[in-house]
Each structure stands twice: as structure tokens, then as C-alpha cells.
Scaffold this active site. Structure first.
Site, PDB file in Angstrom:
ATOM      1  CD1 TRP A   1      -1.027   2.396   2.195  1.00  0.00           C
ATOM      2  CD2 TRP A   1      -2.799   1.779   0.999  1.00  0.00           C
ATOM      3  NE1 TRP A   1      -1.903   3.447   2.173  1.00  0.00           N
ATOM      4  CE2 TRP A   1      -3.010   3.097   1.447  1.00  0.00           C
ATOM      5  CE3 TRP A   1      -3.799   1.169   0.212  1.00  0.00           C
ATOM      6  CZ2 TRP A   1      -4.165   3.827   1.163  1.00  0.00           C
ATOM      7  CZ3 TRP A   1      -4.957   1.902  -0.072  1.00  0.00           C
ATOM      8  CH2 TRP A   1      -5.113   3.211   0.410  1.00  0.00           C
TER       9      TRP A   1
ATOM     10  CG  ASP B   1      -0.963  11.487   1.795  1.00  0.00           C
ATOM     11  OD1 ASP B   1      -1.878  10.794   1.318  1.00  0.00           O
ATOM     12  OD2 ASP B   1      -1.119  12.173   2.823  1.00  0.00           O
TER      13      ASP B   1
ATOM     14  CD1 TRP C   1      -3.398   4.742   5.099  1.00  0.00           C
ATOM     15  CD2 TRP C   1      -4.161   3.952   7.054  1.00  0.00           C
ATOM     16  NE1 TRP C   1      -2.973   5.599   6.096  1.00  0.00           N
ATOM     17  CE2 TRP C   1      -3.437   5.135   7.309  1.00  0.00           C
ATOM     18  CE3 TRP C   1      -4.719   3.272   8.137  1.00  0.00           C
ATOM     19  CZ2 TRP C   1      -3.264   5.661   8.586  1.00  0.00           C
ATOM     20  CZ3 TRP C   1      -4.547   3.792   9.418  1.00  0.00           C
ATOM     21  CH2 TRP C   1      -3.829   4.982   9.629  1.00  0.00           C
TER      22      TRP C   1
ATOM     23  CG  ASP D   1      -1.041  15.903   6.603  1.00  0.00           C
ATOM     24  OD1 ASP D   1      -0.585  14.919   7.196  1.00  0.00           O
ATOM     25  OD2 ASP D   1      -2.193  15.940   6.127  1.00  0.00           O
TER      26      ASP D   1
ATOM     27  CD  GLU E   1      -6.643  14.360   5.111  1.00  0.00           C
ATOM     28  OE1 GLU E   1      -6.671  13.623   6.104  1.00  0.00           O
ATOM     29  OE2 GLU E   1      -6.829  13.936   3.966  1.00  0.00           O
TER      30      GLU E   1
HETATM   31  C1  FRU Z   1      -3.999  12.301   3.444  1.00  0.00           C
HETATM   32  C2  FRU Z   1      -3.756  11.755   4.832  1.00  0.00           C
HETATM   33  C3  FRU Z   1      -2.928  12.718   5.649  1.00  0.00           C
HETATM   34  C4  FRU Z   1      -2.267  11.824   6.646  1.00  0.00           C
HETATM   35  C5  FRU Z   1      -2.011  10.576   5.844  1.00  0.00           C
HETATM   36  C6  FRU Z   1      -2.095   9.311   6.635  1.00  0.00           C
HETATM   37  O1  FRU Z   1      -4.270  11.343   2.488  1.00  0.00           O
HETATM   38  O2  FRU Z   1      -4.978  11.460   5.458  1.00  0.00           O
HETATM   39  O3  FRU Z   1      -3.671  13.765   6.219  1.00  0.00           O
HETATM   40  O4  FRU Z   1      -1.092  12.366   7.164  1.00  0.00           O
HETATM   41  O5  FRU Z   1      -2.976  10.559   4.809  1.00  0.00           O
HETATM   42  O6  FRU Z   1      -1.656   8.226   5.882  1.00  0.00           O
END
Ligand code: FRU
Length: 528
Positions: A63, A66, A90, A197, A248
């Protein structure tokens, strides 16, 4: 491709999914011998699974979400990414790592950051601390620094709100190996549920570090002299922009307005859900930034990409020539976990150069695939002019549609493009000159039923900024994606597609007479 024995003809290559090896780099070209049998692992199967992107970055296995820590240093583009090495959904987040010399060909590296007692490693950014402001090394051998979000699962399980803090790690060997800073977290959090983030960058106007992160429905901007201690300076956006979901992955950078000496700052903010065409998408604001506060007079909502599959994108720190190079995650949280791939999930968009222009007195962020992609192209067909008569289809039979760039100029009139194959998969693009809209219909594009929203609707976007007499179309298809750039990226659209067989035909039609100019079909060489 359900039937494992199916032979798929694509781009002149015959790919047999019967011998479907879960190939790894280290297995390439190896022959394993046991006492009884010889298993020949075919290197030509590497990165050839059904739907595997041929010229987009995707992890070898498991997987990915970002892009993180995008930094150019010493001739190398670093790409870190949200990674779960144990499954194709995830899970506990790590930072995967890859490097490239040209943004097109990638080398997979060891996992850079592993979860620890403070939590999973969520999204963040990386910088070179060239002057060793952090004191973590010396000026002669300055540290590469990653700033990321810790997500504490123990806290989450215990029902606590403050699960997210910001942490720092550093590398003294060009990103090969990493140490966590011993006084993490560097930015603590007592009260907020969503606090994540961080994008860090060196602000040459103010000679200090800036960090922008998101806190639920707003961005927070910090300053620092040493990357370790941060001061909250301002907040932005509680009453600005789209708020259909949580904010995000922000980014903040300065760009020159095309054809002028004017400089503006652009703030990118991803939001999920609430995107232009459902689920996840990335909006932007154009304004000014004095090192502490971002301001804008922008009223309307603007999107970086109007397709469904370009999320959490940010830009490179320190890219050569001051270029703004952007990469997004080519998926959408609505169905990211359900897409029909087997041993890996997700890819990045093509790297894109961002620029700012003014159209009808307003700022527009344009995105274009980086020029380095051109080296991968070879022209299979081109024609100066072609008459398109009302109601008469022009059909182009082309075996390499799903690994190609198709480009032309059309008059600003109604136009329909249909990609298809022998099993009646249809991907339809439609420009409506009267309504001023561009629509993508992937309802019958191939496999769509793995999740309800994926193939539910036509994605229609108003295109009032197409004001030219001719429209420039650039369409780039990979095995499971389409990226469309109108007028040099004044509008861009990125969508995943999962055709049952590769498309082999493009039909161009219109209900008006018109002329198509400088049409070309170029195949794109694979990068793996
Ligand atoms: C965006 C997000 C971010 C976070 C990450 C977790 O896709 O939700 O805000 O840091 O993915 O994997």
C-alpha cells in the site's frame, strides 16, 4: 483480466497473465534451482501485472498513499511516501523512499521511517539544513531533515483527542538512513483531533524556516530559526475556501505570474471529502505572505485538478531552476482501498510543473507534465490537419492507447472523444462549447463495480477559463489512468480507469463541422 489465462495484447507486447509472478527487484533475472525443478523467473514480468502503471511511480508492492518529503538535493529527487509494507490496504504508516535523477525513472530505496512509541509516521516534508541551523550535524556535512506527523494509536484507542503531534528525523547520509530526533515531538498538541501534515521550507525573503500544517478546518503557519523550536504565527482559512471535509496536506510557495515580474504566494490545501467531483481533492488559494501571515482576496473555490484522482499533492523543495514541481497521489479515499490491483495499491500522478497565469483578470494555477517526460515519447502517427464533419466519426485504431500521449488542437466547438476496446469498454470525454463544460464519463470504462461511487456519475466541470478560439488537448493514458490537460493545464483532470482490456480505439466526433490540427499519437516508453 479475471480469467488468468487471458492473453492481453497491448502496445505490441504480448503479456500473459498466466505466469503472473509477484516479482521483486532482487528476483529480476534470477533462476532458482531446487533438486527437482527449475523455475525461470521472467524479468519481462516485472511491473507488468494487470493495471500496473508503466510510466508513473508506484511501489513495488503493498500500500501507498500521499507523497512525502519531496526534496531535490545533489542532483537527486527524493520521493518519500506514506507506506504500509504488510498489506495492500492502509495500515501502520511508514515512509517509503525512492530516488530519481530525472523525475521519470525511479530507484526503490529502503524504508526510511518506521513507526515508534510516539506513533505511526504520517505525512510531512523534508529539507536540507544547509547551514546546520538545527545543530544536528556540521555545516560540512549538513543534515537532511524530515518533519512529519506522529499519529498515536494508543491514544486513539484510549479515546483521547490529541493523537497527532509533529516529529523530526534526520539523515547524515543523503537520506539513506534516518535517526529520530531525541526530543520529539517538536510541536506538541493538547487539544486538537486533526493536526497534521507539516510542510517545511526555507523562506529566503525572511531568512527563516516556515512550516505550514493543517488543524481541522484551517492552516497554521509557524516560524523557526533552527527547525526544532517553532512559533505559531497565524491561522488561515476557517472561513475561506472549500470545507466539505477535513483539511490535509498543505503547501505554501511563491511563484512568478507568467509573462510578468509579479510574484504571488500559493497555498495548496487538500480536502477529504468535499472535492470538486466527489471525495478527495486539492484546492488552492492565491495571495500574499509576509513570512508570518497568508492573506488573499480570493472569493471562489479553485481546484488544482478537476478529476477524481489527484490528492494530497505537494511540491518539491529546492527544485532546480526554481521550478515548482508537483506530485499527487493518484487516488481518492472514497475507493483507494478497493481498486482492483493485487500485490500493490496506488500510484503517483505524473510530476507536473506548476505556474501561475492570469485569465480574465484572475489568477489560475496551471499544471503541465514535466518536460522530462518527452524523452519517453516516440511518435507513431501525426497529421497536420483533419476535417471533422458534423456527425461523421473519425476512428483511430491504435494498439498502444493505454500507454500513450494524444495531442491536438481543436476549435472551440463541441467535441466528443471515445476510447474503446473489443469488449465494449467505453471511456468518454466531452467538451460542450455552449455550456462551457468538460465531462469525463467512466461509468462503462471497464471495472467499476469494486466500489459504489467509482462509476456512478459523469464528472462534469465548468470550464469558463477556456477562452481561446482553439483548445489545446493533451491526453496521457497509462494502464490504469488518464490525465488530461486543456490549454497547457489551465484545466487538468486525473482519473483512474480499469479497462477489462486495453483500449484500442479512439473515436473523435462532433455535432459541428470543425478542423482538428496537429494531431499526434505518441507511445510512452515504460520506466521499469
Ligand atoms: C492524506 C492523509 C494525511 C495523513 C495521511 C495518513 O491522504 O490522510 O492527512 O497524514 O494521509 O496516511
Amino acid at each position: 483480466m479475471k480469467n488468468k489465462k487471458k492473453i492481453v495484447l497491448l502496445g505490441g507486447l504480448i503479456l500473459s497473465t498466466l505466469f503472473h509472478f509477484n516479482s521483486q527487484a532482487q528476483e529480476k533475472n534470477t533462476i532458482s534451482i531446487s533438486s527437482k525443478e527449475i523455475i525461470k523467473v521472467d524479468a519481462t514480468q516485472y511491473y507488468k501485472e494487470p493495471f500496473r502503471p508503466q510510466f508513473h511511480f508506484s511501489p513495488e508492492k503493498k500500500w501507498m498513499n500521499d507523497p512525502n518529503g519531496m526534496l531535490f538535493h545533489n542532483g537527486t529527487y527524493h520521493l518519500f511516501y506514506q507506506y504500509y509494507p504488510d498489506d495492500i490496504v492502509w495500515g501502520p504508516m511508514h515512509w517509503g523512499h525512492a530516488t530519481s535523477k530525472d523525475l521519470i525513472h525511479w530507484q526503490h530505496k529502503k524504508i526510511a521511517l518506521f513507526p515508534d512509541e510516539l506513533g505511526y509516521i504520517f505525512s510531512g516534508s523534508a529539507v536540507m539544513d544547509t547551514n546546520n541551523t538545527s545543530g544536528l550535524e556540521t555545516k560540512e556535512n549538513p543534515p537532511m531533515i524530515a518533519v512529519f506527523t506522529y499519529h498515536n494509536m494508543e491514544f486513539e484507542k484510549a479515546g483521547k483527542i490529541n493523537t497527532q503531534t509533529q516529529g523530526l528525523a534526520y539523515s547524515l547520509d543523503q537520506g539513506e538512513t534516518w535517526k529520530k530526533y531525541n526530543a520529539n515531538p517538536i510541536i506538541n498538541n493538547i487539544t486538537l483531533k486533526d493536526f497534521r501534515d507539516p510542510k517545511v521550507f526555507w523562506n529566503e525573503d525572511t531568512n527563516q524556516w516556515n512550516l505550514v500544517l493543517v488543524a481541522g478546518d484551517r492552516a497554521q503557519i509557524y516560524t523557526s530559526a533552527n527547525l526544532l523550536q517553532w512559533k505559531l504565527e497565524s491561522e488561515f482559512g476557517q472561513n475561506k475556501g472549500a470545507h466539505g471535509g477535513v483539511w490535509e496536506c498543505p503547501d505554501l510557495f511563491k511563484v512568478k505570474v507568467n509573462g510578468t515580474q509579479e510574484e504571488k504566494w500559493v497555498l495548496l490545501v487538500s480536502i477529504n471529502p468535499g472535492g470538486a467531483n466527489g471525495g478527495s481533492a486539492t484546492q488552492y488559494f492565491v495571495g500574499d505572505f509576509d513570512g508570518k501571515t497568508f492573506t488573499t482576496s480570493q472569493k471562489e473555490i479553485k481546484w488544482v485538478d478537476y478529476g477524481t484522482d489527484n490528492y494530497a499533492g505537494v511540491t518539491y523543495n529546492d527544485a532546480p531552476g526554481g521550478e515548482r514541481i508537483f506530485l499527487g497521489w493518484m487516488s481518492n479515499w472514497n475507493y483507494a482501498r478497493d481498486t482492483p490491483t493485487t500485490n500493490w495499491r496506488s500510484a503517483m500522478t505524473l510530476p507536473r510543473t506548476l505556474s501561475l497565469s492570469t485569465i480574465k483578470g484572475d489568477y489560475v494555477l496551471q499544471s503541465q507534465p514535466v518536460a522530462q517526460l518527452d524523452k519517453q515519447l516516440s511518435t507513431d502517427f501525426s497529421i497536420e490537419k483533419i476535417k471533422l464533419n458534423k456527425g461523421v466519426d473519425k476512428v483511430f485504431a491504435y494498439s498502444k492507447v493505454n500507454q500513450s500521449k494524444i495531442q491536438f488542437k481543436a476549435e472551440n466547438k463541441n467535441l466528443k472523444l471515445v476510447f474503446s476496446n473489443d469488449v465494449n469498454d467505453l471511456l468518454v470525454l466531452q467538451y460542450d462549447a455552449q455550456k462551457q463544460t468538460f465531462a469525463i464519463d467512466r461509468r462503462l470504462s471497464g471495472k467499476v463495480n469494486f466500489e459504489k461511487s467509482f462509476g456512478e456519475k459523469i464528472h462534469t466541470t465548468p470550464t469558463p477559463n477556456i477562452i481561446t478560439k482553439n483548445i489545446d488537448f493533451q491526453i496521457i493514458l497509462d494502464w490504469s489512468s488518464i490525465e488530461i490537460f486543456l490549454n497547457g493545464g489551465v484545466y487538468s483532470f486525473t482519473e483512474q480507469i480499469f479497462p477489462n482490456q486495453p483500449y484500442t480505439k479512439l473515436t473523435i466526433q462532433s455535432d459541428e463541422n470543425q478542423e482538428i490540427k496537429t494531431l499526434s499519437f505518441q507511445s510512452i516508453k515504460g520506466i521499469w
